[in-house]
Design a protein around this motif. Sequence first.
Motif, PDB file in Angstrom:
ATOM      1  N   LYS A   1       0.842  -1.197   0.000  1.00 19.16           N
ATOM      2  CA  LYS A   1       0.000   0.000   0.000  1.00 19.16           C
ATOM      3  C   LYS A   1       0.878   1.248   0.000  1.00 19.16           C
ATOM      4  CE  LYS A   1      -3.955  -2.109   2.360  1.00 19.16           C
ATOM      5  NZ  LYS A   1      -4.823  -2.059   1.164  1.00 19.16           N
ATOM      6  N   LYS A   2       0.375   2.301  -0.656  1.00 19.94           N
ATOM      7  CA  LYS A   2       1.117   3.557  -0.746  1.00 19.94           C
ATOM      8  C   LYS A   2       0.411   4.654   0.030  1.00 19.94           C
ATOM      9  CE  LYS A   2       3.030   2.505  -5.321  1.00 19.94           C
ATOM     10  NZ  LYS A   2       3.148   2.951  -6.739  1.00 19.94           N
ATOM     11  N   ASP A   3       1.215   5.629   0.475  1.00 22.30           N
ATOM     12  CA  ASP A   3       0.690   6.797   1.197  1.00 22.30           C
ATOM     13  C   ASP A   3      -0.208   6.352   2.350  1.00 22.30           C
ATOM     14  OD1 ASP A   3       1.978   8.587  -0.537  1.00 22.30           O
ATOM     15  OD2 ASP A   3       0.348   8.435  -1.984  1.00 22.30           O
ATOM     16  N   VAL A   4       0.389   5.647   3.297  1.00 17.47           N
ATOM     17  CA  VAL A   4      -0.337   5.087   4.443  1.00 17.47           C
ATOM     18  C   VAL A   4       0.035   5.847   5.713  1.00 17.47           C
ATOM     19  CG1 VAL A   4      -0.577   3.035   5.904  1.00 17.47           C
ATOM     20  CG2 VAL A   4      -0.522   2.796   3.414  1.00 17.47           C
TER      21      VAL A   4
ATOM     22  N   PHE B   1      -4.867   1.999  10.336  1.00 19.88           N
ATOM     23  CA  PHE B   1      -4.169   2.746   9.297  1.00 19.88           C
ATOM     24  C   PHE B   1      -5.188   3.340   8.336  1.00 19.88           C
ATOM     25  CE2 PHE B   1      -4.810  -1.457   7.617  1.00 19.88           C
ATOM     26  CZ  PHE B   1      -5.108  -1.267   6.281  1.00 19.88           C
ATOM     27  N   SER B   2      -4.769   4.371   7.657  1.00 18.18           N
ATOM     28  CA  SER B   2      -5.599   4.981   6.613  1.00 18.18           C
ATOM     29  C   SER B   2      -4.749   5.148   5.369  1.00 18.18           C
ATOM     30  CB  SER B   2      -6.151   6.335   7.070  1.00 18.18           C
ATOM     31  OG  SER B   2      -5.091   7.259   7.254  1.00 18.18           O
ATOM     32  N   GLU B   3      -5.399   5.279   4.235  1.00 18.34           N
ATOM     33  CA  GLU B   3      -4.702   5.448   2.966  1.00 18.34           C
ATOM     34  C   GLU B   3      -5.105   6.763   2.314  1.00 18.34           C
ATOM     35  OE1 GLU B   3      -4.350   1.704   0.465  1.00 18.34           O
ATOM     36  OE2 GLU B   3      -6.036   1.172   1.753  1.00 18.34           O
TER      37      GLU B   3
ATOM     38  N   ASP C   1       5.423   6.081   2.916  1.00 18.16           N
ATOM     39  CA  ASP C   1       5.237   6.285   1.479  1.00 18.16           C
ATOM     40  C   ASP C   1       4.753   4.997   0.825  1.00 18.16           C
ATOM     41  OD1 ASP C   1       6.052   8.921   1.610  1.00 18.16           O
ATOM     42  OD2 ASP C   1       8.155   8.415   1.302  1.00 18.16           O
ATOM     43  N   LYS C   2       5.323   3.886   1.285  1.00 13.66           N
ATOM     44  CA  LYS C   2       4.928   2.582   0.769  1.00 13.66           C
ATOM     45  C   LYS C   2       5.216   1.540   1.830  1.00 13.66           C
ATOM     46  CE  LYS C   2       5.670  -0.575  -3.149  1.00 13.66           C
ATOM     47  NZ  LYS C   2       6.452  -0.820  -4.394  1.00 13.66           N
TER      48      LYS C   2
END
Length: 306
Positions: A228-231, A297-299, A277-278
């Motif tokens: 996942k990105k931007d977490v 967590f959120s994205e 970031d990732k």
Amino acid sequence: MEAKLRKLILTGTILYTILVLYFLFFAFNRVDHASDIYGYVFMLVPETVPLQFPQLTFSWIYDFGNVAAFIPFGILIPLLYCVRFGKFISLFVLSILVLETLQSLTHLGSFDVDDVISNTLGAVIGFIAYRVGFSSNISYKKLIVSALSIVVLLIGVMMISETINYAIEKREGPIQALTDVKEITGTTPMTENLPSFTIKSKRIKPKMNMYSSEGNRSKKYIYILGNKKDVMFYSYYGIPDNVDFKGEVTIIADGNLIAQYNEKYNKEAEALNIPFDKINEITIIVSGNAKLWDVGFSEMKHWWVN
């Protein structure tokens, strides 16, 4: 155009071009910071919008300069040479591409397609201002209208940029419990009938989950998030009252130690917010009487992504 006036405009154009070239290659301590350790930098995909509404930041002033500094070329070049818009803008873009490439090859900057777009917008605004006020029968009234056209066009660029930025800007999604994703060690935290406890006399009531150890044994929890990105990772850490004040929480992401909290860190309940970031794999290790709760967590996602 009179020869004397044309010579004056040509001299001004040359001097202004030298000034712009100075800022492109030598200003902002570019020579002192020139280095080849990072190789040649070519940024070919647009990452930002050209110019947003005014802000009291260096970044906005830089963006404004990238547009405004090239407006005079859209006026001066057509004044000196009879040229149609298509030919003018083609030669201008070619020139900017060459300059951006030289910046990268000399390590005095980088090739940035965002700069190419901003510079070209400035030249286009200047050319429109030229057609409004300078193309024939120059008068004070036309010059005023020309100046106003520059202001209106700059505001138009800002409005379009703001609209584009709003459309493409990522927004934070809802917080998801970490326990909702795949856990690969078989060790599961508490998710139901979560007990309350106190930290520095403050009553704590976990809502999503609670991670703890078993006596003197530490417990490890490993989750796969799937690249996942931007977490943004959220949780709370603390050691309850009325127990031996000893314990530790370690957070590891993709094999790298990210954070470590123990009794020396803070005696009060502490909110933890950690950006990534990732991230693919996250490991939580809890020992002693330390507790980690409401871990989630959120994205950051675009509005069109579910």
